[in-house]
Design an enzyme around this catalytic site. Structure first.
Site, PDB file in Angstrom:
ATOM      1  CB  CYS A 140      -3.657 -29.905 -19.572  1.00 16.26           C
ATOM      2  SG  CYS A 140      -3.805 -30.542 -21.263  1.00 16.26           S
ATOM      3  CG  HIS A 155      -1.209 -25.795 -20.840  1.00 12.02           C
ATOM      4  ND1 HIS A 155      -0.457 -26.607 -20.011  1.00 12.02           N
ATOM      5  CD2 HIS A 155      -1.747 -26.612 -21.780  1.00 12.02           C
ATOM      6  CE1 HIS A 155      -0.532 -27.864 -20.434  1.00 12.02           C
ATOM      7  NE2 HIS A 155      -1.301 -27.892 -21.506  1.00 12.02           N
ATOM      8  CD  GLU A 175       1.118 -24.246 -17.775  1.00 14.75           C
ATOM      9  OE1 GLU A 175       1.340 -25.399 -18.184  1.00 14.75           O
ATOM     10  OE2 GLU A 175      -0.009 -23.880 -17.371  1.00 14.75           O
ATOM     11  CB  SER A 183      32.875 -21.532 -13.871  1.00 15.61           C
ATOM     12  OG  SER A 183      31.660 -20.827 -13.635  1.00 15.61           O
ATOM     13  N   GLY A 184      33.712 -18.397 -12.937  1.00 16.46           N
ATOM     14  CA  GLY A 184      33.556 -17.032 -13.422  1.00 16.46           C
ATOM     15  C   GLY A 184      32.140 -16.750 -13.863  1.00 16.46           C
ATOM     16  N   GLY A 185      31.297 -17.790 -13.887  1.00 12.41           N
ATOM     17  CA  GLY A 185      29.900 -17.627 -14.295  1.00 12.41           C
ATOM     18  C   GLY A 185      29.006 -17.173 -13.152  1.00 12.41           C
ATOM     19  CB  VAL A 186      25.458 -16.071 -13.218  1.00 12.72           C
ATOM     20  CG1 VAL A 186      24.414 -15.618 -12.200  1.00 12.72           C
ATOM     21  CG2 VAL A 186      25.661 -14.993 -14.268  1.00 12.72           C
ATOM     22  CG  ASP A 187      24.338 -20.757 -12.364  1.00 13.30           C
ATOM     23  OD1 ASP A 187      23.581 -19.783 -12.252  1.00 13.30           O
ATOM     24  OD2 ASP A 187      24.244 -21.582 -13.288  1.00 13.30           O
ATOM     25  CB  SER A 188      30.420 -21.069  -9.731  1.00  8.75           C
ATOM     26  OG  SER A 188      31.063 -20.126 -10.565  1.00  8.75           O
ATOM     27  CB  SER A 189      29.880 -15.644  -9.190  1.00 11.72           C
ATOM     28  OG  SER A 189      30.850 -15.894 -10.177  1.00 11.72           O
TER      29      SER A 189
END
Length: 508
Positions: free
Chosen positions: A79, A166, A168, A220-226
Site C-alpha cells: 500500500c 493488504h 495481511e 500476577s497469575g496471568g499467562v505472560d508472567s507465568s
C-alpha cells in the site's frame, strides 16, 4: 543468529497483522517504526514496507532511503510502501478520484513468483486514498483490479515487489499465499521459527545474559508472567524468585489457587498478603486513574520491601510482550496512552535493577504456544486476561470491603458457570462489574433497594477490538438467577452488549 524479516512501520493499523501472518508461517519478524530504523545485520533476510494513514505527498513522514535495501535484499512494499517506491523513483502518485476501501478482485495477474498459485478473480482488500497513476520505465505491472491499474508491480532486475492491497488481512483471500511466496520462493527463508526453536534460543540467551545473577519477578497469575517465570526457571533455576502479591482485588480464592499452582510448577515463589494495605489506601477514592496510581504506588512499595529480603538481586524480570513494545515506540514516538498499571512501571529506577523481558518479541497467542510447549498447566495458560488493578476498576465508585465481597461472589458464579456449561473457551474475557447505582426490586413479599451487577463477556483476538459475546439467553438467565438468589445485596443483573469500539472492554 535468527533469520528475520524487517517490517518498517509507516503507521498502518494493519502492521501488527503482517508480523502475525509471518509468524504463522514460522518466520521470525520484527516491526520497527520508519522513524527508528535499525542497522541491518546478517540475520535480516527480507524487508517489508507497511501501509500508512498518510500520503507520500504530504511530507508528514520521513523520506526513508530505500537504496540500502533495494537490490541487496528481497523487498515488498504494501500500500503506502508501494506508493513510496513509485514516488522515490519518478512515478506519479495522486489522490484517488474515488477513495478505494474494501473488497476488490484481481482482473489481471502476470506470471511471477509473488502471485504463484493466485489467479484472476482473487479477492483483495484495498484501503488507500492515493493511487499510483504512472510508474517508472523499469517497473513492470504484475497485477491490476477493475479500478486500480497498478495493483502490483516488480522492479526489473531486482527482487523488489509492491502491492496496492493488504495481504495481511483475512479479506484478501490469497494474502497468506502471497506472503508465503515472498518469504519462501523469493526470500528463501527457512521457516523454522516455532515454540521449540524459541525456547531453545531463549534459554541459551538467558544463561549468557544472566549468568549466576539473582532475578526477581512480579507474578500476577496471568499467562505472560507465568510463562516468563518458567522460561527463566529453565535457564537459571533457583536464582529466580517470584513475588506474588495479594492486593485484595483478585477474584474469589484466586491468591490461594494461583500460589498453589505456582508451587506445583516448581517455582520459588513468595506469597504476600497485602490486602489491607491496598484497600486502606483506596478508601474514599472513586476516580479510576487515581485508583490505578494508588495501586501502582502501593505495589512498588510492597514489592520493593519483599525484594530486599531476597538480597543481592541484579535483575527485574517482566512479562512484557510484543504489542507492549510496539506501542511504546510508535511511528509518532512514545505512546501517550500506555496504561498506568502496565507491568511494574517505576520499579527498575527505584530499585536500581536491570530489566530482562524474555517474552518481549512474542504475541499473546505465541506466548500461550510457548507455555504449552513448556508443559504449563492449561488452567493458567487458558485464563482470561484480567486487568492489572483488578476489581478496583470493576467497582465503579469508591472501594469497600462489602463491595469487593459482593463482586467476588457474583464474578465467581459467572466464571464457574461459563466453565461448567462449556462457554469459557468461547470467550476472550469475562467478568462482573459492580455498578454505582441501586434499583428497586421485590424479593419475597418485601420491596428491596439493592445493588446492580453488570455481566461482561467479549470475543476478541488481541483485545484491540472486541465484540460482545452472544451467550445463550437461558444461560444468562440462569447466571442472573443464581447471583440474585445467592449474593446478598444484589437484586438486579444486566448484560453489556456493547462492542469495542466504541466502548472499551473494561468500564473504567
Amino acid at each position: 543468529m535468527e533469520e528475520k524479516v524487517l517490517i518498517l512501520d509507516f503507521g498502518s493499523q494493519y502492521t501488527q497483522l503482517i508480523a502475525r501472518r509471518l509468524r504463522e508461517l514460522n518466520v521470525y519478524s520484527e516491526i520497527h517504526p520508519c522513524t527508528h530504523i535499525p542497522n541491518l545485520d546478517e540475520s535480516t533476510k527480507a524487508v517489508i514496507l507497511s501501509g500508512s494513514p498518510y500520503s507520500v505527498n504530504d511530507g508528514l513522514l520521513p523520506n526513508v532511503d530505500l537504496s540500502k535495501y533495494r537490490g541487496k535484499l528481497p523487498l515488498l512494499g504494501v500500500c503506502y510502501g508501494a506508493q513510496l517506491l513509485a514516488n522515490q523513483n519518478g512515478g506519479y502518485v495522486v489522490p484517488s478520484k474515488i477513495r478505494e476501501y474494501g473488497r476488490a478482485n484481481l482482473t489481471d495477474v502476470s506470471a511471477n513468483q509473488l502471485f504463484e498459485g493466485i489467479s484472476v478473480g482473487s479477492q483483495v482488500w484495498m484501503s488507500h486514498g492515493d493511487t499510483i497513476q504512472d510508474i517508472p520505465a523499469n517497473f513492470d505491472i504484475i497485477a491490476s483490479t477493475e479500478s486500480v491499474k497498478v495493483a502490483a508491480f516488480k522492479i526489473k532486475e531486482e527482487e523488489t515487489y509492491a502491492i496496492q492491497f493488504h495481504p495481511e488481512v483475512t479479506h484478501s483471500i490469497d494474502g497468506k499465499t502471497l506472503l508465503h511466496n515472498f518469504i519462501s520462493k523469493i526470500a528463501k527463508l527457512k521457516q523454522n521459527w516455532n515454540p521449540a526453536h524459541f525456547i531453545e534460543n531463549t534459554n541459551k540467551e538467558l544463561k549468557e545474559k544472566l549468568g549466576n545473577d539473582k532475578v526477581i519477578l512480579g507474578l500476577s497469575g496471568g499467562v505472560d508472567s507465568s510463562v516468563a517465570a518458567v522460561l527463566l526457571k529453565e535457564a537459571i533455576g533457583s536464582n529466580l524468585t517470584g513475588i506474588f502479591i495479594d492486593n485484595g482485588l483478585l477474584r474469589k480464592n484466586e491468591f490461594e489457587q494461583v500460589l498453589h499452582a505456582y508451587e506445583n510448577m516448581g517455582l520459588n515463589v513468595i506469597g504476600v498478603d497485602a490486602k489491607e494495605r491496598f484497600i486502606s489506601a483506596l478508601t474514599g477514592i472513586s476516580d479510576p486513574e487515581q485508583k490505578r496510581k494508588i495501586i501502582g504506588r502501593v505495589f512498588i512499595e510492597v514489592f520493593d520491601e519483599e525484594a530486599k529480603k531476597v538480597g543481592d538481586a541484579k535483575w527485574l524480570a517482566q512479562g512484557t510482550i510484543y504489542p507492549d513494545v510496539i506501542e511504546s515506540v510508535s511511528v509518532k514516538g512514545p505512546s501517550a496512552t500506555i496504561k498506568s498499571h502496565h507491568n511494574v512501571g517505576g520499579l527498575p529506577e527505584k530499585m536500581n535493577l536491570k530489566i530482562v523481558e524474555p517474552l518481549r518479541m512474542l504475541f499473546k497467542d505465541e506466548v500461550r504456544n510457548v507455555g504449552a510447549a513448556l508443559g504449563i498447566d492449561p488452567i493458567i495458560l487458558q485464563r482470561h486476561p484480567f486487568p492489572g488493578p483488578g476489581l478496583a476498576i470493576r467497582i465503579l465508585g469508591d472501594i469497600t470491603h462489602e463491595k469487593i465481597k459482593i463482586l467476588q461472589e457474583a464474578d465467581s458464579i459467572f466464571i464457574t458457570e461459563l466453565k461448567e456449561k462449556g462457554q469459557y473457551g468461547n470467550v476472550w474475557q469475562a467478568g462482573a462489574i459492580f455498578l454505582p447505582i441501586q434499583s428497586v426490586g421485590v424479593m419475597g413479599d418485601e420491596r428491596t433497594y439493592e445493588h446492580v451487577i453488570c455481566l461482561r463477556a467479549v470475543t476478541s483476538v488481541d483485545g484491540m477490538t472486541a465484540d460482545f459475546c452472544h451467550l445463550p439467553h437461558d444461560f444468562l438467565g440462569h447466571v442472573a438467577n443464581r447471583i440474585i438468589n445467592e449474593v446478598k445485596g444484589i437484586n438486579r443483573v444486566v448484560y453489556d452488549i456493547s462492542s469495542k469500539p466504541p466502548a472499551t472492554i473494561e468500564w473504567e
